[in-house]
Design an enzyme around this catalytic site. Structure first.
Site, PDB file in Angstrom:
ATOM      1  N   SER A 265      -3.745   5.084 -16.430  1.00 57.73           N
ATOM      2  CA  SER A 265      -3.232   4.902 -15.068  1.00 57.73           C
ATOM      3  C   SER A 265      -2.890   3.446 -14.782  1.00 57.73           C
ATOM      4  CB  SER A 265      -4.296   5.357 -14.077  1.00 57.73           C
ATOM      5  OG  SER A 265      -5.360   4.408 -14.072  1.00 57.73           O
ATOM      6  N   LYS A 266      -2.183   3.277 -13.676  1.00 61.63           N
ATOM      7  CA  LYS A 266      -1.836   1.953 -13.185  1.00 61.63           C
ATOM      8  C   LYS A 266      -3.088   1.094 -13.035  1.00 61.63           C
ATOM      9  CE  LYS A 266       1.451   2.611  -9.718  1.00 61.63           C
ATOM     10  NZ  LYS A 266       1.993   2.473  -8.399  1.00 61.63           N
ATOM     11  N   ARG A 267      -4.168   1.749 -12.585  1.00 57.88           N
ATOM     12  CA  ARG A 267      -5.413   1.006 -12.368  1.00 57.88           C
ATOM     13  C   ARG A 267      -5.970   0.441 -13.682  1.00 57.88           C
ATOM     14  NH1 ARG A 267      -9.287   4.518  -9.903  1.00 57.88           N
ATOM     15  NH2 ARG A 267      -7.443   5.629  -9.167  1.00 57.88           N
ATOM     16  N   ALA A 269      -4.244  -0.511 -16.185  1.00 56.92           N
ATOM     17  CA  ALA A 269      -3.400  -1.658 -16.534  1.00 56.92           C
ATOM     18  C   ALA A 269      -3.843  -2.879 -15.746  1.00 56.92           C
ATOM     19  CB  ALA A 269      -1.945  -1.331 -16.246  1.00 56.92           C
ATOM     20  N   ALA A 270      -4.075  -2.682 -14.456  1.00 57.38           N
ATOM     21  CA  ALA A 270      -4.475  -3.810 -13.604  1.00 57.38           C
ATOM     22  C   ALA A 270      -5.854  -4.317 -14.039  1.00 57.38           C
ATOM     23  CB  ALA A 270      -4.491  -3.372 -12.151  1.00 57.38           C
TER      24      ALA A 270
END
Ligand code: GLU
Length: 514
Positions: A265-267, A269-270
């Site tokens: 998920s995007k999370r 990656a962050a």
């Protein structure tokens, strides 16, 4: 394969294109090219509420960066244009009507409150599903329960309605997925999905199937998240009388978090600071964390190679494939059923390998761009020499300058630990002798520096090995790096002599203060 292979990548322009989407596009492209077929880009923008400005261009730019060429699409045109669903609105209605006439679809007038009530009641009754289906539809306001006069009256008076598919009560819906094999779903678990919305727009399901049929798509290769929709699509093909030209389905495995627990998920990656998007996406300020492989310094060929192996393998030991080689080697049969763990270290490894395979002149011109941007003096010869020294030491091309700063700037700091440990009278004596010799010497190649240094250490009766590390720190500021003699060759005798003299003072000061 008898007829021409035609595949499509059918993204919805609802935001940034996740790496999983790029992989779907890539596999479609590889499959098409392998079979001498066509790769089509279809923009699925029927959900106006989720439309995001710039998303379509981002998708096209990302595919272009990867070298995925589009045969037919919104920009290329083609025999089946338009390739954007919002421009094909007029087409879908006819097919929904055809299904109404055949009794395989029906009008439904339920308001959202009434739908909520139905679900609440089902929840209370502890029903297995909250679906609008062969049982619940009998209690709702639709053309199966209302008289035809009443249905006509409602439609003519402008009352909003949707069109739903009439899923059979008890039937096995089967499809043979190219990756998963036979998939069997009982129709009682399915929903009478909406095909046409009250705003006159088709839903994804209807538009997707109609377009795949009209565009003569032979293979639908898409993410696993669409597998639950596939039985519904099979029914649509059947009800529209198109079963004979139904495409073959291939549902690709999910991309998983690095630890394998759940969807990437995007999370993630962050949290880990790695990119999961092909290119940076920056529409609003808060998007700053949506890093792109491109901007992070990945070569597009390395990125594509990495992506291809996330869920597919060639069956050989070889992992390095150019796009041409991927086309040659790719088969759907070797796509795995299991999810693929995202491993950024592997992406970095691919990038290293591709950097090692670049021509020195290519690296040199990248370095020249970087130095020009930063205002450092550099010529072709120096850029070539530095590139050759750093080629095997960098993961990303932008590190040519960041890891090679000392070729352009006198170091302003020195690795303290080495200075404290290695700076002594002997080192100072060798430094003085060596720098004095260099100050008056003409420029020379690495071997020249080597023999001058050997002379200097002999004079003070020490071994070269004892002096090398502190000398490297004096010249580069750093404790590790490429062959020091070659570094000196690039810098030139005068510059090396100056740096050594500067370091003597700096090291003396640093150690005196202790
Ligand atoms: N528009 C769908 C998406 O955004 C396409 C799914 C499919 O390929 O059928 O992924």
């Amino acid at each position: 394969m008898s007829s021409e292979v035609r595949v499509r990548f059918a993204p919805s322009p609802t935001g940034v294109l996740h790496i999983g989407g790029v992989r779907t596009a890539l596999y479609n492209f590889l499959f098409a090219k392998k079979h001498g077929g066509k790769f089509i880009l279809r923009i699925e923008d029927t959900d106006q509420a989720r439309f995001v400005d710039g998303a379509e261009q981002y998708i096209k730019d990302s595919l272009a960066w990867c070298g995925i060429e589009i045969d037919e699409g919104t920009d290329q045109g083609g025999d089946y244009a338009p390739y954007k669903q919002s421009e094909r609105k007029h087409i879908y209605k006819k097919y929904a009507q055809q299904m109404i006439d055949a009794g395989t679809a029906y009008y439904a007038f339920d308001t959202s409150e009434e739908l909520d009530e139905m679900r609440e009641a089902l929840k209370k009754a502890k029903a297995n599903s909250l679906n609008y289906n062969s049982i619940t539809r009998n209690n709702m306001k639709n053309s199966l329960t209302l008289s035809s006069e009443e249905v006509n009256r409602r439609i003519n008076s402008g009352e909003p309605y949707v069109i739903r598919i009439k899923v059979p009560a008890k039937e096995d819906i089967r499809l043979n997925d190219m990756i998963r094999g036979w998939v069997n779903v009982h129709s009682s678990t399915m929903d009478d999905k909406v095909l046409m919305k009250s705003d006159g727009m088709p839903t994804y399901h209807l538009a997707n199937v109609v377009d795949d049929y009209l565009m003569k798509i032979t293979h639908v290769i898409r993410g696993e998240e669409w597998l639950p929709s596939a039985p519904l699509h099979v029914l649509l093909y059947r009800y529209l009388g198109w079963e004979d030209s139904m495409p073959q389905f291939a549902h690709l495995p999910l991309l998983l978090k690095p630890d394998g627990n759940g969807k990437l998920s995007k999370r993630d990656a962050a949290k880990h600071g790695f990119p999961i998007f092909p290119m940076q996406w920056k529409v609003t300020e808060e998007d700053a964390s949506l890093k792109g492989f491109k901007e992070e310094g990945y070569l597009s060929a390395a990125f594509v190679n990495f992506l291809a192996l996330l869920g597919w393998n060639s069956g050989t030991e070889n992992e390095i494939f150019s796009l041409e080689e991927l086309i040659e080697a790719f088969t759907i049969e070797r796509v795995s059923k299991a999810g693929a763990k995202f491993d950024i270290d592997k992406a970095i490894w691919f990038n290293q390998q591709y950097i090692r395979n670049l021509e020195i002149s290519e690296l040199a011109s990248l370095l020249l761009d970087q130095t020009a941007k930063e205002g450092f003096d550099c010529d072709q010869q120096k850029a070539q020499a530095i590139s050759a020294l750093l080629q095997k030491r960098i993961d990303f091309t932008h590190e040519l300058l960041s890891k090679g700063k000392y070729f352009f700037e006198v170091p302003s700091t020195y690795v303290e630990k080495v200075v404290r440990k290695k700076w002594d009278d002997i080192a100072r004596n060798v430094f003085n002798t060596f720098s004095n010799q260099l100050a008056n010497a003409d420029n020379m190649v690495a071997e020249g520096f080597q023999s001058k240094l050997e002379l200097a250490v002999e004079t003070h009766e020490v071994k070269v090995g004892m002096i090398m590390q502190i000398l490297r720190v004096a010249i580069t500021g750093e404790s590790g790096g490429p062959d020091l003699m070659r570094v000196m060759e690039v810098l030139g005798t005068k510059e090396v002599a100056d740096r050594i003299k500067k370091a003597i003072n700096a090291f003396d000061q640093a150690t005196n203060n202790e």
